[in-house]
Design a protein around this motif. Structure first.
Motif, PDB file in Angstrom:
ATOM      1  N   ILE A 189       0.857  -1.182   0.000  1.00 27.17           N
ATOM      2  CA  ILE A 189       0.000   0.000   0.000  1.00 27.17           C
ATOM      3  C   ILE A 189       0.899   1.240   0.000  1.00 27.17           C
ATOM      4  CG2 ILE A 189      -2.062  -0.988   1.031  1.00 27.17           C
ATOM      5  CD1 ILE A 189       0.707   0.671   3.085  1.00 27.17           C
ATOM      6  N   ILE A 190       0.284   2.412   0.143  1.00 25.00           N
ATOM      7  CA  ILE A 190       1.035   3.662   0.235  1.00 25.00           C
ATOM      8  C   ILE A 190       0.884   4.158   1.672  1.00 25.00           C
ATOM      9  CG2 ILE A 190       1.410   5.915  -0.804  1.00 25.00           C
ATOM     10  CD1 ILE A 190      -0.174   4.929  -3.214  1.00 25.00           C
ATOM     11  N   PRO A 191       1.933   4.086   2.467  1.00 26.78           N
ATOM     12  CA  PRO A 191       1.782   4.215   3.919  1.00 26.78           C
ATOM     13  C   PRO A 191       1.223   5.539   4.419  1.00 26.78           C
ATOM     14  CG  PRO A 191       4.098   4.155   3.283  1.00 26.78           C
ATOM     15  CD  PRO A 191       3.317   3.772   2.083  1.00 26.78           C
ATOM     16  N   MET A 192       1.655   6.659   3.866  1.00 28.56           N
ATOM     17  CA  MET A 192       1.187   7.938   4.397  1.00 28.56           C
ATOM     18  C   MET A 192      -0.312   8.144   4.143  1.00 28.56           C
ATOM     19  SD  MET A 192       4.531   7.946   4.040  1.00 28.56           S
ATOM     20  CE  MET A 192       6.087   8.762   4.356  1.00 28.56           C
ATOM     21  N   PRO A 193      -0.798   8.021   2.906  1.00 25.76           N
ATOM     22  CA  PRO A 193      -2.250   8.143   2.696  1.00 25.76           C
ATOM     23  C   PRO A 193      -3.063   7.111   3.475  1.00 25.76           C
ATOM     24  CG  PRO A 193      -1.095   8.355   0.619  1.00 25.76           C
ATOM     25  CD  PRO A 193      -0.073   7.926   1.629  1.00 25.76           C
ATOM     26  N   LEU A 194      -2.561   5.867   3.550  1.00 26.97           N
ATOM     27  CA  LEU A 194      -3.262   4.842   4.322  1.00 26.97           C
ATOM     28  C   LEU A 194      -3.395   5.267   5.777  1.00 26.97           C
ATOM     29  CD1 LEU A 194      -4.397   1.911   4.730  1.00 26.97           C
ATOM     30  CD2 LEU A 194      -2.039   1.270   5.297  1.00 26.97           C
ATOM     31  N   SER A 195      -2.300   5.761   6.340  1.00 16.47           N
ATOM     32  CA  SER A 195      -2.305   6.149   7.754  1.00 16.47           C
ATOM     33  C   SER A 195      -3.302   7.267   8.012  1.00 16.47           C
ATOM     34  CB  SER A 195      -0.898   6.578   8.179  1.00 16.47           C
ATOM     35  OG  SER A 195       0.016   5.496   8.052  1.00 16.47           O
ATOM     36  N   GLU A 196      -3.381   8.234   7.104  1.00 13.95           N
ATOM     37  CA  GLU A 196      -4.342   9.313   7.301  1.00 13.95           C
ATOM     38  C   GLU A 196      -5.777   8.815   7.131  1.00 13.95           C
ATOM     39  OE1 GLU A 196      -2.424  13.617   6.792  1.00 13.95           O
ATOM     40  OE2 GLU A 196      -3.187  12.775   4.902  1.00 13.95           O
ATOM     41  N   SER A 197      -6.000   7.922   6.157  1.00 16.37           N
ATOM     42  CA  SER A 197      -7.354   7.392   5.948  1.00 16.37           C
ATOM     43  C   SER A 197      -7.847   6.638   7.171  1.00 16.37           C
ATOM     44  CB  SER A 197      -7.379   6.480   4.719  1.00 16.37           C
ATOM     45  OG  SER A 197      -7.166   7.205   3.536  1.00 16.37           O
ATOM     46  N   GLN A 198      -6.997   5.768   7.715  1.00 13.71           N
ATOM     47  CA  GLN A 198      -7.393   4.987   8.885  1.00 13.71           C
ATOM     48  C   GLN A 198      -7.497   5.858  10.133  1.00 13.71           C
ATOM     49  OE1 GLN A 198      -4.393   1.820   8.833  1.00 13.71           O
ATOM     50  NE2 GLN A 198      -5.879   0.445   7.880  1.00 13.71           N
ATOM     51  N   SER A 199      -6.545   6.763  10.294  1.00 16.38           N
ATOM     52  CA  SER A 199      -6.538   7.615  11.479  1.00 16.38           C
ATOM     53  C   SER A 199      -7.722   8.559  11.512  1.00 16.38           C
ATOM     54  CB  SER A 199      -5.230   8.414  11.540  1.00 16.38           C
ATOM     55  OG  SER A 199      -4.113   7.545  11.676  1.00 16.38           O
ATOM     56  N   HIS A 250      -3.773  -9.252   4.949  1.00 15.53           N
ATOM     57  CA  HIS A 250      -3.408  -7.835   4.934  1.00 15.53           C
ATOM     58  C   HIS A 250      -2.805  -7.400   3.599  1.00 15.53           C
ATOM     59  CE1 HIS A 250      -4.163  -7.672   9.230  1.00 15.53           C
ATOM     60  NE2 HIS A 250      -3.279  -8.621   9.451  1.00 15.53           N
ATOM     61  N   LEU A 251      -2.778  -8.294   2.613  1.00 15.43           N
ATOM     62  CA  LEU A 251      -2.124  -8.001   1.337  1.00 15.43           C
ATOM     63  C   LEU A 251      -3.088  -7.289   0.397  1.00 15.43           C
ATOM     64  CD1 LEU A 251       0.519  -8.413  -0.252  1.00 15.43           C
ATOM     65  CD2 LEU A 251      -0.436 -10.561  -1.107  1.00 15.43           C
ATOM     66  N   TYR A 252      -2.739  -6.080   0.035  1.00 15.53           N
ATOM     67  CA  TYR A 252      -3.588  -5.300  -0.861  1.00 15.53           C
ATOM     68  C   TYR A 252      -2.830  -5.029  -2.162  1.00 15.53           C
ATOM     69  CZ  TYR A 252      -7.509  -4.803   2.290  1.00 15.53           C
ATOM     70  OH  TYR A 252      -8.611  -5.068   3.066  1.00 15.53           O
TER      71      TYR A 252
END
Length: 458
Positions: A338-348, A385-387
Motif C-alpha cells: 500500500i502507500i503508507p502515508m495516505p493509508l495512515s491518514e485514511s485509517q486515522s 493484509h495483502l492489498y
C-alpha cells in the motif's frame, strides 16, 4: 465555546513513525477535548522506518526466524540505538513516487526527485510532525512500551524511559502503530540452521543489509524478488562476483537484471560445500552469503492479547483497524503493498472520529460478519493484509465513504481523496518504478565495468 467530551478521553499511541504521527494529528484536529494524546517512540527520534540509525552489524536474527516473539540476538556492545535500528539501508530510495506518498495537505518540497532517497523522506516526516498541534499532543522519545493490557476496563501501558526508569500509565484507548518491519521472517529450510551455526553471520535478512559494497567479490544468494529483493540484488550486482536470486516461479520472475542468475526455490542448504539444491534438483556452489528478502512477521510483544498468534496476521479486525470486540484497541498501517502515508491518514481519520464520539460503529455482530467476509474474500494468514493496486485505492475510498455517509468529512483531518487523477497516478506507479529500476541497472553496469562501488545516480 467549550469543546465536547470525547468517547475515550486518554489515548496512547505506540510508535512515532508515519502511522503514529498521522494518528496523533487526526486526534488533535478533532473538535473535542481529549485529556491526553500521548505518542511513545522507543528510539531517540521520530520517523519510524525512515530514521536510519544504529549499527546493524551488532544485531543478528535467529535462523530460522518463524516466531514473532523470539526477538533478535545482540552483541554485548550493542546500544539501544543498535537494538532498535531501522530496516532501511544506506542507498535506499522509495519505490513509490513522492506525489503518491504525500500526506494530503503536505506535499514534498518542489524539486524533490520522483523516488526520493531515505534522508529526504525522513526530513519530510519531520516536517509533517511539525504540523501537529503540539499543545495537544505529547511525543515521548526513548520510551519503550513493554506492556499494553486491559485491566478493569482501563488500558495499562508500561513504559521504560531510557532503559532507566519504568512507569505504568492508564488510558481509555490505545492505537498500535509500531509498524511491521521489525521481526524478520526466515523460513525453516533443510540445512539452514546448521549452515548458520557453522558459518555464523553468513545468513541474514534484508533488515540487516546495509551496503552492497561490503560484498565485493563474493557470491551472494538472494531469496525473493519482490521490492527489497529486486533493489538489493541490483545493488549487489555492481560489486559481487556472482548474484543468484531464488524465485518461486521462473516463468513469472517479474523485473529482471541480466547481471543476475535466477534460480528456483531452495530445498536444501549444505554448509560443508557452501552449496544449495533447488526444487528442480540444480546445485549451486561456493555461496558466501545468503540474504533473505522474505518479509516480516507481525510482532507486538508488548500487547497482552491473542490477536497476534503465529505472526502472519492480526486477528479479529473490523475494516483492518478496530478490534471487533473492543474497538478501544485499534491498529494503523497493518496493510501491505500500500502507500503508507495516505493509508495512515485514511485509517486515522476514521479512528479519531470514533474516539471523539462523532462516528458510530456498527454492532459487534455486524463487525464480526464484516471480518468473516474479509477473511472469505482475502484468505487468512499472510493474504489477509495483502492489498496493492487496485484493492488499496478501493479501500481508501471505502474508508472515506464510511466517514462521508455519517456527514463527518469536516471538521477534522481529511485524508487524500482518490479522484481520477490520483487513481491514474497509482495505476501507472509500477510501470514508472520499472523504468527507474532499468535506469539503475544501466547505471550498475557502468559502475561494474569501471570497477567502482555502488552509489545512487545523481
Amino acid at each position: 465555546m467549550t469543546k465536547a467530551q470525547p468517547l475515550f478521553s486518554r489515548i496512547a499511541i505506540v510508535g512515532g513513525g508515519p502511522a503514529g504521527l498521522a494518528a496523533a494529528k487526526a486526534l488533535a484536529m478533532e473538535p473535542v477535548e481529549f485529556a491526553a494524546i500521548d505518542v511513545f517512540e522507543r528510539r531517540d527520534h521520530i520517523g519510524g522506518l525512515w530514521y536510519h540509525n544504529g549499527n546493524k552489524s551488532l544485531i543478528h536474527p535467529h535462523v530460522p526466524s518463524t516466531d514473532p516473539l523470539a526477538g533478535e540476538i545482540a552483541d554485548k556492545n550493542a546500544t539501544t540505538s543498535d537494538l532498535y535500528f531501522s530496516a532501511i539501508y544506506k542507498f535506499m530510495e522509495t519505490n513509490i513516487s513522492h506525489s503518491l506518498m504525500s500526506y494530503r495537505d503536505d506535499p514534498f518540497p518542489k524539486g524533490t526527485f520522483t523516488f526520493p532517497e531515505r534522508s529526504k523522506v525522513w526530513k519530510y516526516i519531520e516536517d509533517y510532525a511539525a504540523t501537529i498541534p503540539h499543545e495537544m499532543v505529547n511525543i515521548s522519545k526513548n520510551s519503550n512500551v513493554t506492556r499494553v493490557e486491559k485491566v478493569n476496563k482501563v488500558w495499562e501501558v508500561d513504559v521504560e524511559i531510557d532503559d532507566k526508569s519504568s512507569s505504568c500509565l492508564e488510558y481509555d484507548a490505545v492505537i498500535i502503530a509500531n509498524g511491521h518491519f521489525n521481526t524478520p521472517f526466515i523460513p525453516n529450510v533443510e540445512g539452514l540452521s546448521e549452515w548458520n551455526e557453522n558459518i555464523p553471520h553468513s545468513i541474514l535478512h534484508s533488515k540487516y543489509f546495509e551496503s552492497p559494497n561490503t560484498y565485493r567479490g563474493k557470491t551472494v544468494l538472494v531469496i525473493g524478488n519482490a521490492a527489497s529483493g529486486v533493489d538489493i540484488s541490483t545493488q549487489l550486482s555492481t560489486v559481487a562476483q556472482q548474484v543468484y536470486v531464488s524465485v518461486r516461479d521462473l516463468d513469472n520472475i517479474g523485473f529482471q537484471n541480466d547481471l543476475i542468475q535466477y534460480i528456483d526455490l531452495i530445498e536444501r542448504y549444505d554448509w560443508k560445500q557452501k552449496s544449495v539444491v533447488t526444487k528442480s534438483g540444480d546445485t549451486h556452489d561456493n555461496i558466501d552469503v545468503v540474504i533473505f528478502c522474505t518479509g516480516y512477521l507481525y510482532s507486538m510483544p508488548f500487547l497482552q492479547s491473542d490477536v497476534i498468534k503465529e505472526g502472519t496476521q492480526v486477528y479479529d479486525l473490523y475494516k483492518q483497524i478496530f478490534n471487533i470486540y473492543d474497538p478501544s484497541l485499534t491498529f494503523v498501517a497493518l496493510l501491505k503493498n500500500i502507500i503508507p502515508m495516505p493509508l495512515s491518514e485514511s485509517q486515522s481519520a476514521l479512528i479519531a472520529r470514533y474516539y471523539s464520539g462523532r462516528y458510530e460503529l456498527p454492532s459487534v455482530d455486524e463487525r464480526q460478519k464484516s471480518y468473516e467476509k474479509d477473511l472469505a474474500e482475502k484468505g487468512s494468514g499472510s493474504k489477509f493484509h495483502l492489498y496493492g493496486y487496485p484493492l488499496d485505492v478501493e479501500y481508501y475510498r471505502h474508508l472515506q465513504e464510511l466517514i462521508d455517509k455519517q456527514g463527518l468529512r469536516t471538521p477534522g483531518l481529511v485524508a487524500p481523496i482518490w479522484d481520477k487523477e490520483l487513481t491514474y497516478e497509482r495505476s501507472v506507479s509500477g510501470e514508472l518504478k520499472g523504468k527507474r529500476l532499468q535506469q539503475l541497472v544501466d547505471h550498475v553496469k557502468k559502475l561494474r565495468s569501471e570497477g567502482k562501488d555502488f552509489e545512487l545516480p545523481q
